[in-house]
Write a protein that holds these residues in place. Structure first.
Motif, short mmCIF file in Angstrom:
data_model
loop_
_atom_site.label_atom_id
_atom_site.label_comp_id
_atom_site.label_asym_id
_atom_site.label_seq_id
_atom_site.Cartn_x
_atom_site.Cartn_y
_atom_site.Cartn_z
N GLU A 160 0.80 -1.23 0.00
CA GLU A 160 0.00 0.00 0.00
C GLU A 160 0.83 1.28 0.00
O GLU A 160 0.40 2.30 -0.55
CB GLU A 160 -0.93 0.04 1.23
CG GLU A 160 -1.98 -1.06 1.28
CD GLU A 160 -3.06 -0.93 0.21
OE1 GLU A 160 -3.13 0.13 -0.45
OE2 GLU A 160 -3.80 -1.89 0.02
N THR A 161 2.02 1.24 0.63
CA THR A 161 2.79 2.48 0.79
C THR A 161 3.17 3.15 -0.54
O THR A 161 2.98 4.36 -0.68
CB THR A 161 4.04 2.24 1.68
OG1 THR A 161 3.59 1.72 2.92
CG2 THR A 161 4.80 3.52 1.93
N PRO A 162 3.67 2.41 -1.53
CA PRO A 162 3.98 3.09 -2.79
C PRO A 162 2.75 3.72 -3.45
O PRO A 162 2.86 4.81 -4.02
CB PRO A 162 4.55 1.97 -3.68
CG PRO A 162 4.91 0.87 -2.76
CD PRO A 162 4.03 0.98 -1.57
N MET A 163 1.59 3.05 -3.34
CA MET A 163 0.37 3.62 -3.95
C MET A 163 -0.03 4.90 -3.21
O MET A 163 -0.39 5.91 -3.82
CB MET A 163 -0.78 2.61 -3.92
CG MET A 163 -0.57 1.46 -4.88
SD MET A 163 -2.09 0.57 -5.25
CE MET A 163 -2.29 -0.39 -3.78
N ALA A 164 0.07 4.85 -1.87
CA ALA A 164 -0.28 6.04 -1.07
C ALA A 164 0.65 7.20 -1.42
O ALA A 164 0.23 8.35 -1.59
CB ALA A 164 -0.20 5.70 0.42
N THR A 165 1.94 6.87 -1.56
CA THR A 165 2.94 7.91 -1.85
C THR A 165 2.74 8.47 -3.26
O THR A 165 2.84 9.68 -3.49
CB THR A 165 4.36 7.35 -1.67
OG1 THR A 165 4.45 6.75 -0.37
CG2 THR A 165 5.42 8.43 -1.79
N MET A 166 2.42 7.56 -4.21
CA MET A 166 2.17 8.01 -5.59
C MET A 166 0.93 8.90 -5.64
O MET A 166 0.92 9.95 -6.30
CB MET A 166 1.99 6.80 -6.51
CG MET A 166 1.67 7.16 -7.95
SD MET A 166 2.92 8.20 -8.73
CE MET A 166 4.08 6.96 -9.30
N ASN A 167 -0.13 8.51 -4.93
CA ASN A 167 -1.34 9.32 -4.93
C ASN A 167 -1.09 10.71 -4.34
O ASN A 167 -1.60 11.71 -4.83
CB ASN A 167 -2.46 8.60 -4.17
CG ASN A 167 -3.02 7.42 -4.96
OD1 ASN A 167 -2.94 7.41 -6.19
ND2 ASN A 167 -3.56 6.43 -4.28
N ARG A 168 -0.25 10.76 -3.30
CA ARG A 168 0.09 12.05 -2.68
C ARG A 168 0.95 12.87 -3.63
O ARG A 168 0.78 14.09 -3.78
CB ARG A 168 0.80 11.81 -1.35
CG ARG A 168 0.95 13.06 -0.53
CD ARG A 168 1.13 12.75 0.94
NE ARG A 168 1.63 13.93 1.61
CZ ARG A 168 2.92 14.18 1.77
NH1 ARG A 168 3.83 13.34 1.32
NH2 ARG A 168 3.32 15.28 2.37
N HIS A 169 1.87 12.19 -4.32
CA HIS A 169 2.73 12.85 -5.31
C HIS A 169 1.88 13.44 -6.45
O HIS A 169 2.11 14.56 -6.89
CB HIS A 169 3.72 11.82 -5.86
CG HIS A 169 4.44 12.25 -7.10
ND1 HIS A 169 5.55 13.07 -7.09
CD2 HIS A 169 4.19 11.98 -8.41
CE1 HIS A 169 5.95 13.28 -8.33
NE2 HIS A 169 5.14 12.63 -9.15
N LEU A 170 0.88 12.67 -6.90
CA LEU A 170 0.08 13.09 -8.06
C LEU A 170 -0.82 14.28 -7.74
O LEU A 170 -1.02 15.15 -8.57
CB LEU A 170 -0.80 11.93 -8.55
CG LEU A 170 -0.08 10.79 -9.27
CD1 LEU A 170 -1.05 9.62 -9.49
CD2 LEU A 170 0.48 11.27 -10.61
N SER A 171 -1.38 14.28 -6.52
CA SER A 171 -2.42 15.31 -6.27
C SER A 171 -2.48 15.82 -4.84
O SER A 171 -3.40 16.58 -4.52
CB SER A 171 -3.79 14.73 -6.64
OG SER A 171 -4.14 13.78 -5.65
N GLY A 172 -1.58 15.34 -3.99
CA GLY A 172 -1.64 15.77 -2.58
C GLY A 172 -2.66 14.97 -1.77
O GLY A 172 -2.83 15.21 -0.58
N LEU A 173 -3.32 14.01 -2.43
CA LEU A 173 -4.33 13.20 -1.73
C LEU A 173 -3.68 12.36 -0.63
O LEU A 173 -2.72 11.63 -0.90
CB LEU A 173 -5.04 12.29 -2.74
CG LEU A 173 -6.14 11.40 -2.18
CD1 LEU A 173 -7.38 12.21 -1.80
CD2 LEU A 173 -6.53 10.34 -3.22
N GLU A 174 -4.20 12.46 0.58
CA GLU A 174 -3.64 11.70 1.70
C GLU A 174 -4.32 10.34 1.82
O GLU A 174 -5.51 10.20 1.50
CB GLU A 174 -3.86 12.45 3.03
CG GLU A 174 -3.07 13.73 3.16
CD GLU A 174 -1.58 13.50 3.45
OE1 GLU A 174 -1.11 12.35 3.40
OE2 GLU A 174 -0.88 14.49 3.71
N THR A 175 -3.57 9.36 2.30
CA THR A 175 -4.13 8.03 2.62
C THR A 175 -4.05 7.82 4.13
O THR A 175 -3.00 8.07 4.74
CB THR A 175 -3.35 6.92 1.90
OG1 THR A 175 -3.48 7.12 0.49
CG2 THR A 175 -3.89 5.54 2.25
N VAL A 176 -5.15 7.39 4.70
CA VAL A 176 -5.19 7.07 6.13
C VAL A 176 -5.22 5.56 6.26
O VAL A 176 -6.10 4.90 5.69
CB VAL A 176 -6.46 7.68 6.78
CG1 VAL A 176 -6.57 7.27 8.25
CG2 VAL A 176 -6.48 9.19 6.63
#
Ligand code: PNS
Length: 158
Positions: A99-115
């Motif tokens: 999950e961590t790379p997907m969470a980091t990619m999503n944050r990189h792409l748009s600032g979207l945070e994962t909880v």
């Protein structure tokens, strides 16, 4: 209003997913369960069936809705529905590594945070793959999945 997306294949939904989504609904005003078409995984149940099972399961939970994530990026979907965060459950270190790379990619792409929410110990052994295998080989999975899913699993063997 704070809203979160809980994405996944949910092929099928099991009680570990249900518990994480219920806990997310205590933290956010609105929770959108996004059922991914995810054709790479050759799902047992069609997208429509997976959505139906989730809708039936959450019909009594206020603030939880179920929709299709049929194409495109999760970050674009979250922007379209106005979600502030993604919520995911973690059963173990393998989930964290996945999950961590997907969470980091999503944050990189748009600032979207994962909880990330740690899975409850009662459900940390559950996976959709194991549930299907145990059921297909005659094991009792009644305590592992919601009623709507158990019914569909039984029908799928007929
Ligand atoms: O239940 P799954 O298969 O682990 O769910 C994976 C899901 C749906 C969360 C993931 O495949 C996803 O986010 N798909 C949308 C496409 C996308 O945004 N891919 C890039 C992720 S960084």
């Amino acid at each position: 209003m704070q809203s979160a997306v809980c994405p996944g294949s949910f092929d099928p939904l099991h009680n570990g997913h249900v518990e994480i989504i219920a806990r997310a609904s205590n933290l956010f005003d609105e929770v959108i369960v996004a059922v991914s078409a995810n054709m790479n995984k050759r799902p047992r149940f069609s997208l429509e069936q997976r959505i139906e099972m989730a809708r039936e399961t959450f019909s009594y939970v206020r603030g939880v809705s179920v929709v299709a994530l049929s194409h495109g990026l999760l970050v674009d979907f979250c922007r379209e529905v106005g979600a502030n965060a993604v919520v995911k459950g973690l059963r173990d270190d393998r989930d964290l590594l996945y999950e961590t790379p997907m969470a980091t990619m999503n944050r990189h792409l748009s600032g979207l945070e994962t909880v990330f929410l740690p899975a409850d110990g009662r459900y940390s052994h559950l996976s959709s793959t194991l549930v299907k295998e145990v059921h297909d080989l005659g094991g009792d999975i009644s305590e592992c999945v919601p009623r709507a899913v158990q019914r569909r699993l039984t029908e799928s063997l007929r």
